[in-house]
Write a protein that holds these residues in place. Structure first.
Motif, PDB file in Angstrom:
ATOM      1  N   ILE A 142       0.852  -1.203   0.000  1.00  0.00           N
ATOM      2  CA  ILE A 142       0.000   0.000   0.000  1.00  0.00           C
ATOM      3  C   ILE A 142       0.882   1.245   0.000  1.00  0.00           C
ATOM      4  N   SER A 143       0.941   1.902  -1.183  1.00  0.00           N
ATOM      5  CA  SER A 143       1.800   3.086  -1.282  1.00  0.00           C
ATOM      6  C   SER A 143       1.066   4.175  -2.041  1.00  0.00           C
ATOM      7  N   GLY A 144       1.804   5.240  -2.420  1.00  0.00           N
ATOM      8  CA  GLY A 144       1.182   6.334  -3.157  1.00  0.00           C
ATOM      9  C   GLY A 144       0.830   5.935  -4.584  1.00  0.00           C
ATOM     10  N   GLY A 145       1.490   4.904  -5.103  1.00  0.00           N
ATOM     11  CA  GLY A 145       1.251   4.509  -6.497  1.00  0.00           C
ATOM     12  C   GLY A 145       0.630   3.139  -6.661  1.00  0.00           C
ATOM     13  N   LEU A 169      -4.087   3.485  -2.414  1.00  0.00           N
ATOM     14  CA  LEU A 169      -4.529   3.901  -1.074  1.00  0.00           C
ATOM     15  C   LEU A 169      -3.834   5.191  -0.606  1.00  0.00           C
ATOM     16  N   GLY A 170      -2.524   5.300  -0.861  1.00  0.00           N
ATOM     17  CA  GLY A 170      -1.801   6.513  -0.460  1.00  0.00           C
ATOM     18  C   GLY A 170      -2.383   7.738  -1.161  1.00  0.00           C
ATOM     19  N   GLU A 171      -2.765   7.530  -2.427  1.00  0.00           N
ATOM     20  CA  GLU A 171      -3.379   8.607  -3.214  1.00  0.00           C
ATOM     21  C   GLU A 171      -4.701   9.035  -2.561  1.00  0.00           C
ATOM     22  N   PHE A 173      -5.514   8.763   0.605  1.00  0.00           N
ATOM     23  CA  PHE A 173      -5.159   9.521   1.819  1.00  0.00           C
ATOM     24  C   PHE A 173      -4.757  10.946   1.447  1.00  0.00           C
ATOM     25  N   ASP A 174      -3.905  11.069   0.418  1.00  0.00           N
ATOM     26  CA  ASP A 174      -3.394  12.405   0.045  1.00  0.00           C
ATOM     27  C   ASP A 174      -4.504  13.298  -0.507  1.00  0.00           C
ATOM     28  N   LYS A 175      -5.421  12.692  -1.304  1.00  0.00           N
ATOM     29  CA  LYS A 175      -6.514  13.500  -1.866  1.00  0.00           C
ATOM     30  C   LYS A 175      -7.469  13.948  -0.770  1.00  0.00           C
ATOM     31  N   GLY A 186      -0.399  14.340   2.490  1.00  0.00           N
ATOM     32  CA  GLY A 186      -1.143  14.521   3.740  1.00  0.00           C
ATOM     33  C   GLY A 186      -1.485  13.248   4.499  1.00  0.00           C
ATOM     34  N   GLY A 187      -1.154  12.076   3.916  1.00  0.00           N
ATOM     35  CA  GLY A 187      -1.505  10.809   4.570  1.00  0.00           C
ATOM     36  C   GLY A 187      -1.172  10.773   6.056  1.00  0.00           C
ATOM     37  N   PRO A 188       0.084  11.060   6.423  1.00  0.00           N
ATOM     38  CA  PRO A 188       0.449  10.984   7.845  1.00  0.00           C
ATOM     39  C   PRO A 188      -0.370  11.953   8.710  1.00  0.00           C
ATOM     40  N   ILE A 190      -3.484  12.915   8.197  1.00  0.00           N
ATOM     41  CA  ILE A 190      -4.850  12.377   8.372  1.00  0.00           C
ATOM     42  C   ILE A 190      -4.871  11.492   9.610  1.00  0.00           C
ATOM     43  N   GLU A 191      -3.835  10.653   9.732  1.00  0.00           N
ATOM     44  CA  GLU A 191      -3.761   9.746  10.879  1.00  0.00           C
ATOM     45  C   GLU A 191      -3.732  10.545  12.188  1.00  0.00           C
ATOM     46  N   ILE A 192      -2.997  11.646  12.195  1.00  0.00           N
ATOM     47  CA  ILE A 192      -2.880  12.467  13.412  1.00  0.00           C
ATOM     48  C   ILE A 192      -4.208  13.169  13.730  1.00  0.00           C
ATOM     49  N   GLY A 279       5.069  -0.647   1.809  1.00  0.00           N
ATOM     50  CA  GLY A 279       4.621   0.587   1.149  1.00  0.00           C
ATOM     51  C   GLY A 279       4.442   1.685   2.181  1.00  0.00           C
ATOM     52  N   GLY A 280       4.464   2.935   1.732  1.00  0.00           N
ATOM     53  CA  GLY A 280       4.424   4.085   2.639  1.00  0.00           C
ATOM     54  C   GLY A 280       3.252   4.076   3.603  1.00  0.00           C
ATOM     55  N   VAL A 281       2.073   3.611   3.161  1.00  0.00           N
ATOM     56  CA  VAL A 281       0.879   3.656   4.026  1.00  0.00           C
ATOM     57  C   VAL A 281       1.012   2.653   5.189  1.00  0.00           C
ATOM     58  N   ALA A 283       3.033   2.720   7.279  1.00  0.00           N
ATOM     59  CA  ALA A 283       3.472   3.483   8.463  1.00  0.00           C
ATOM     60  C   ALA A 283       2.281   3.826   9.361  1.00  0.00           C
ATOM     61  N   ASN A 284       1.066   3.705   8.845  1.00  0.00           N
ATOM     62  CA  ASN A 284      -0.144   4.080   9.602  1.00  0.00           C
ATOM     63  C   ASN A 284      -0.379   3.082  10.741  1.00  0.00           C
ATOM     64  N   LYS A 285      -0.260   3.589  11.977  1.00  0.00           N
ATOM     65  CA  LYS A 285      -0.287   2.687  13.148  1.00  0.00           C
ATOM     66  C   LYS A 285      -1.634   2.005  13.330  1.00  0.00           C
ATOM     67  N   CYS A 310       9.979   0.232   3.861  1.00  0.00           N
ATOM     68  CA  CYS A 310       8.580   0.208   3.393  1.00  0.00           C
ATOM     69  C   CYS A 310       8.377   1.161   2.224  1.00  0.00           C
ATOM     70  N   GLY A 311       8.830   2.395   2.382  1.00  0.00           N
ATOM     71  CA  GLY A 311       8.683   3.389   1.321  1.00  0.00           C
ATOM     72  C   GLY A 311       9.684   3.108   0.211  1.00  0.00           C
ATOM     73  N   ASP A 312       9.677   3.952  -0.821  1.00  0.00           N
ATOM     74  CA  ASP A 312      10.584   3.719  -1.938  1.00  0.00           C
ATOM     75  C   ASP A 312      12.034   3.873  -1.498  1.00  0.00           C
ATOM     76  N   ASN A 313      12.868   2.908  -1.848  1.00  0.00           N
ATOM     77  CA  ASN A 313      14.282   2.912  -1.477  1.00  0.00           C
ATOM     78  C   ASN A 313      15.061   2.089  -2.492  1.00  0.00           C
TER      79      ASN A 313
HETATM   80  O1  KG4 Z   1       5.781   4.045  -0.626  1.00  0.00           O
HETATM   81  P1  KG4 Z   1       5.793   5.533  -0.464  1.00  0.00           P
HETATM   82  O2  KG4 Z   1       6.776   6.114   0.506  1.00  0.00           O
HETATM   83  O3  KG4 Z   1       6.076   6.239  -1.814  1.00  0.00           O
HETATM   84  C1  KG4 Z   1       5.407   6.140  -3.016  1.00  0.00           C
HETATM   85  O4  KG4 Z   1       4.254   5.726  -3.114  1.00  0.00           O
HETATM   86  O5  KG4 Z   1       6.095   6.546  -3.971  1.00  0.00           O
HETATM   87  O6  KG4 Z   1       4.303   5.964  -0.039  1.00  0.00           O
HETATM   88  C2  KG4 Z   1       3.930   7.292   0.110  1.00  0.00           C
HETATM   89  C3  KG4 Z   1       2.471   7.327   0.473  1.00  0.00           C
HETATM   90  C4  KG4 Z   1       1.900   8.745   0.432  1.00  0.00           C
HETATM   91  O7  KG4 Z   1       0.670   8.694  -0.256  1.00  0.00           O
HETATM   92  C5  KG4 Z   1       1.709   9.070   1.920  1.00  0.00           C
HETATM   93  O8  KG4 Z   1       0.670   9.994   2.171  1.00  0.00           O
HETATM   94  C6  KG4 Z   1       1.376   7.704   2.482  1.00  0.00           C
HETATM   95  O9  KG4 Z   1       2.268   6.831   1.806  1.00  0.00           O
HETATM   96  N1  KG4 Z   1       1.609   7.640   3.933  1.00  0.00           N
HETATM   97  C7  KG4 Z   1       0.609   7.455   4.839  1.00  0.00           C
HETATM   98  C8  KG4 Z   1       1.219   7.484   6.117  1.00  0.00           C
HETATM   99  N2  KG4 Z   1       2.568   7.667   5.940  1.00  0.00           N
HETATM  100  C9  KG4 Z   1       2.771   7.758   4.593  1.00  0.00           C
HETATM  101  N3  KG4 Z   1      -0.708   7.268   4.679  1.00  0.00           N
HETATM  102  C10 KG4 Z   1      -1.445   7.114   5.797  1.00  0.00           C
HETATM  103  N4  KG4 Z   1      -0.931   7.134   7.054  1.00  0.00           N
HETATM  104  C11 KG4 Z   1       0.378   7.308   7.264  1.00  0.00           C
HETATM  105  N5  KG4 Z   1       0.872   7.326   8.504  1.00  0.00           N
END
Ligand code: KG4
Ligand code: ZN
Length: 357
Positions: A142-145, A169-171, A173-175, A186-188, A190-192, A279-281, A283-285, A310-313
């Motif tokens: 679950i990431s931004g893409g 899913l990350g998209e 959250f961000d939208k 804005g994903g992180p 939203i969680e806060i 994936g980046g999402v 990180a959501n606890k 988890c995120g892109d690396n």
């Molecule tokens: O995997 P990633 O670091 O990068 C790419 O997708 O390229 O994921 C980034 C995504 C973003 O949409 C960001 O808002 C989301 O992960 N994200 C979260 C949280 N931390 C990062 N979404 C929800 N809750 C979080 N704590």
């Protein structure tokens, strides 16, 4: 004792410029010697999302420095490198082209093999960067893409069980964050904010919750948030909407992951059941804890790799490169950048569900 391979990995598929050097120990466990990630969040903030042209320009400006730093941090020399692995897809073509061309040129200049890597394969194997996880395992990416369930059977053998039919899913959250006036990404946030609101304040839709197997959909949810956001006047209402969105996502993932478990078990008859979230999402606890609870109920071992993997690396790209190097699976220097590149050769069955491959 034979020299262990040393692989340089390069990642530039979206808005992170990254480079990493990895090798392995005598037991074949990867050792990450350096892992440099330069994020472009500041560049894209004012536009509310990643602008491909700006992202590519920033990759071009930074890639040389990032690779140099990855080499110097690793304590190794250029001549120690045995192969260069670059992400070749999927991703933004203008961004992919930067890391891909750089990697090819670097490999050619040191006269070592070049390895083109599928970014999704990197995510799929990323949990193996820091722990010994046996195949097969079920991965939720679950990431931004991307948003998908993958049955990771072995290196090079992946079965996609489900994927998003619209937004990642990350998209989503961000939208949602953008609609609430929060800066990208804005994903992180939203969680806060969700912690301050009432999760039952708004009844939001859960698209395709009772159909489509473990495929996911978030577009209808985003439309509902858009409508409600226009009526919001107070901070309390904003917190309530964030909390309701967060809760809806938790419920969707709980239900869809349960379906994915059943699909996974149909395809594997191993006794040990492992579920990994990357994936980046990831990180959501709250998402972690709901999926953890589901694993306990369903007798699965749950694994959440460290956020840095988890995120892109590029460590995950170097690791796929390392595995392919051992099998002598090298790529030609004319390997194209592939904006779309499915991991699962059989995934064409998903086309019928309106899924982009
Ligand atoms: O995997 P990633 O670091 O990068 C790419 O997708 O390229 O994921 C980034 C995504 C973003 O949409 C960001 O808002 C989301 O992960 N994200 C979260 C949280 N931390 C990062 N979404 C929800 N809750 C979080 N704590
Ligand atoms: Zn990614």
């Amino acid at each position: 004792m034979s020299k262990k391979p040393l692989i340089l990995g390069i990642e530039s598929s979206c808005d992170e410029t990254a480079a990493s050097l990895i090798t392995e120990n005598d037991k074949g466990i990867p050792i990450v010697l350096s892992n440099i990630v330069s994020s472009q969040v500041e560049i894209h903030k004012e536009f509310g999302g990643v602008v491909p042209e700006l992202a590519a320009r920033s990759h071009i400006e930074k890639i040389d420095l990032i690779v140099k730093k990855a080499i110097s941090d690793s304590g190794k020399k250029i001549e120690d490198i045995d192969a260069v692995a670059s992400t070749a897809g999927p991703g933004l073509i203008v961004c992919l082209s930067v890391g891909l061309s750089f990697g090819k040129a670097f490999a050619k200049s040191i006269n070592k093999p070049f390895i083109a890597v599928n970014h999704l394969e990197g995510h799929a194997l990323s949990p193996r960067l820091n722990s010994k996880i046996e195949f097969p395992y079920l991965l939720l990416l679950i990431s931004g893409g991307h948003s998908q369930y993958l049955n990771v059977q072995q290196l090079g053998k992946y079965k996609r069980l489900g994927t998003t039919i619209d937004d990642a899913l990350g998209e989503a959250f961000d939208k949602t964050a953008k609609l609430l006036g929060i800066e990208f990404p804005g994903g992180p946030q939203i969680e806060i904010l969700a912690k301050k609101g009432n999760p039952n304040a708004y009844d939001l839709p859960k698209p395709i919750i009772n159909k489509g197997g473990c495929n996911l959909s978030f577009a209808g949810l985003k439309t509902a948030v858009l409508k409600i956001s226009k009526t919001i006047k107070t901070d309390k209402e904003k917190f309530d909407l964030a909390a309701s969105f967060q809760k809806t996502i938790e419920e969707i993932l709980y239900k869809k992951t349960k379906i994915a478990f059943t699909e996974f078990e149909k395809q594997n008859n191993s006794k040990k059941k492992t579920f990994v979230v990357a994936g980046g999402v990831a990180a959501n606890k709250k998402i972690r804890s709901i999926l953890d609870k589901l694993c306990e109920e369903s007798n699965y071992q749950s694994i959440f790799p460290p956020i840095k993997f988890c995120g892109d690396n590029a460590a995950m790209i170097a690791m796929v490169g390392l595995e392919k190097f051992k099998l002598k699976q090298f790529s030609h220097l004319d390997h194209p950048a592939k904006p779309r590149w499915s991991l699962d050769e059989d995934a064409s069955f998903l086309k019928g569900a309106g899924v982009q491959l």
